[in-house]
Design an enzyme around this catalytic site. Structure first.
Site, mmCIF file in Angstrom:
data_model
loop_
_atom_site.group_PDB
_atom_site.id
_atom_site.type_symbol
_atom_site.label_atom_id
_atom_site.label_comp_id
_atom_site.label_asym_id
_atom_site.label_seq_id
_atom_site.Cartn_x
_atom_site.Cartn_y
_atom_site.Cartn_z
ATOM 1 N N THR A 364 44.512 35.092 25.667
ATOM 2 C CA THR A 364 45.632 34.260 25.238
ATOM 3 C C THR A 364 45.077 32.995 24.580
ATOM 4 O O THR A 364 44.012 32.517 24.960
ATOM 5 C CB THR A 364 46.557 33.904 26.423
ATOM 6 O OG1 THR A 364 47.675 33.139 25.945
ATOM 7 C CG2 THR A 364 45.834 33.109 27.495
ATOM 8 N N HIS A 416 40.196 36.690 42.634
ATOM 9 C CA HIS A 416 39.109 36.521 43.597
ATOM 10 C C HIS A 416 39.109 37.615 44.657
ATOM 11 O O HIS A 416 38.145 37.734 45.442
ATOM 12 C CB HIS A 416 39.204 35.145 44.266
ATOM 13 C CG HIS A 416 37.874 34.565 44.642
ATOM 14 N ND1 HIS A 416 36.761 35.336 44.856
ATOM 15 C CD2 HIS A 416 37.480 33.279 44.841
ATOM 16 C CE1 HIS A 416 35.739 34.559 45.185
ATOM 17 N NE2 HIS A 416 36.134 33.310 45.174
#
Length: 443
Positions: A364, A416
């Site tokens: 993006t 994560h």
């Protein structure tokens, strides 16, 4: 309503491009729709006169439902059928059902399906058994809904679906997960008091949050695209453990190559943009670190063999992410042409359903509007996303002296749950090196 993909069961009429009485040609854009996958203009299947519109703007209808009638030249308009087949859900009834389901969820209770009973007390067949209804509801839910159900240990058959034919939508399952822990026996409280939050936040529908009717305001409903973006973003935040890592990258080498090769590319009809170089560096990095190109499915890691780059494109009404398939098989020229083509057709609403799914990594570019860097939200079920900051000349220290270089911040947002910080930083260090030492022979 056309079938815009295997997993799409319904579509929302966004805008009619023609009105009753207008003459239309075959393949001329007739109306715009919005689905879970793509916004698109739908061409007329035949030439003639638009005699009737049966599904109006804002209505969500099942695929293959009749939304309009077109009479051929010289043909008398046929009367509309008195009622839709039993298997089809009429838009008005579907909307009423959705509204009733939403109200029931807000009140902490959902509609209960009960089979009818004969005079002897036995359950009668009503066209389908309870088991078949539950199986049908499960089959009609999307893969994303089923994945959310698995992750939260939720039985989809216990959720009243507000979609067409009782289909359980993302809104339904997220609402169920949010309200289920707060459910308690006793009389149903009002909409405002039924809201329960462990940290004591004010319910969004309460007068305190609305600010009351006073003030110079204008209230408009969310667009279909805006609703879907909201659902996707909230789902991603709930699903992934978001962490971001920011790298400062020197684009001076890339800028020099662009200036030297720009006119050569333009003669072939392509634009040599920074995005093509970034995409090439990302493709090389994903080959080296395949876990960043993977996804999580329950307790399993799914390693994607193809590299399909999602390129976020800003539209007037929102954001869409078309996917450049098999980006690892393209050279810099192919990446330039592919990215430009997807962006142009996204803005013209000419994308096909298969061009907006199966992405494995997203890029993006908030920097095109001047942002130094952003903290993008991961595009599920992917595990990473790259945000590109504005690329501009800045003073930097080079060999103990201040120099002017073309610089930009690149931000990697990663999940994560799967990717450790060390792996993410190694990935970004590789991308940084690829861009700062780009081989001009690849152009």
């Amino acid at each position: 309503m056309p079938q815009m993909g295997e997993s799409i069961a319904e579509g929302t009429i966004v805008r009619w491009l023609k009105k009753v009485g207008d003459t239309v040609d075959r393949d001329e854009p007739l109306f715009e729709i919005s689905t879970d996958k793509v916004d698109a203009e739908i061409p007329s299947p035949a030439a003639g006169v638009l005699t009737e519109i049966t599904a109006h703007e804002g209505e969500t209808v099942a695929v293959n439902s009749v939304v309009a009638n077109i009479a051929a030249d010289g043909e008398t308009a046929a009367p509309a059928p008195p009622s839709a087949p039993a298997t089809a859900t009429q838009p008005k009834k579907g909307a009423e059902k959705a509204a009733a389901s939403t109200q029931a969820q807000a009140d902490g209770a959902g509609p209960q399906e009960r089979p009818s009973r004969g005079s002897n007390g036995s359950e009668e067949s009503t066209g389908a058994s309870q088991l078949s209804k539950e199986d049908l509801r499960r089959q009609k839910s999307s893969p994303l809904v089923r994945r959310i159900a698995r992750e939260h240990n939720v039985d989809i058959t216990q959720i009243p679906g507000s979609g067409i034919g009782g289909r359980v939508t993302k809104h339904d399952i997220l609402g169920f997960i949010e309200t289920a822990p707060a459910a308690s026996p006793g009389p149903s409280p009002s909409r405002d008091t039924a809201y329960s939050d462990p940290v004591g936040r004010v319910p969004p529908s309460s007068p305190a949050m609305r600010g009351g009717p006073a003030g110079n305001v204008e209230i408009q409903p969310l667009s279909v695209m805006r609703k879907k973006i909201a659902e996707h973003m909230v789902t991603s935040r709930r699903t992934s453990a978001h962490v971001h890592s920011v790298f400062h990258v020197n684009f001076s080498t890339i800028e020099k190559i662009r200036q030297e090769k720009k006119s050569e590319y333009e003669r072939t009809g392509a634009k040599l943009t920074y995005m093509a170089f970034i995409a090439k560096a990302i493709v090389d990095a994903l080959r080296r670190y395949p876990i960043v190109n993977a996804s999580i499915d329950g307790d399993n890691v799914v390693y994607k063999k193809d590299i399909n780059l999602g390129i976020a494109v800003a539209l007037e009404s929102g954001l869409i992410v078309p996917v450049l398939k098999h980006a690892d098989e393209k050279n810099l020229l192919g990446l330039s042409r592919g990215i430009s083509d997807l962006a142009e057709r996204a803005r013209a609403k000419q994308l096909k359903p298969e061009e907006v799914h199966d992405g494995t990594f997203t890029i993006t570019n908030p920097g095109q509007f001047g942002a130094q860097f952003g903290m993008p939200i991961i595009n599920q079920p992917q595990v990473a996303i790259l945000g590109v900051g504005t690329i501009e000349k800045r003073p930097v220290v080079v060999d103990d002296a201040i120099a002017i270089r073309t610089m930009a911040y690149l931000t990697l947002g990663f999940d994560h749950r799967l990717i450790d910080g060390a792996v993410a930083d190694e990935f970004m260090a590789f991308v940084k090196n690829q861009l700062e030492t780009f081989d001009a022979s690849q152009v």
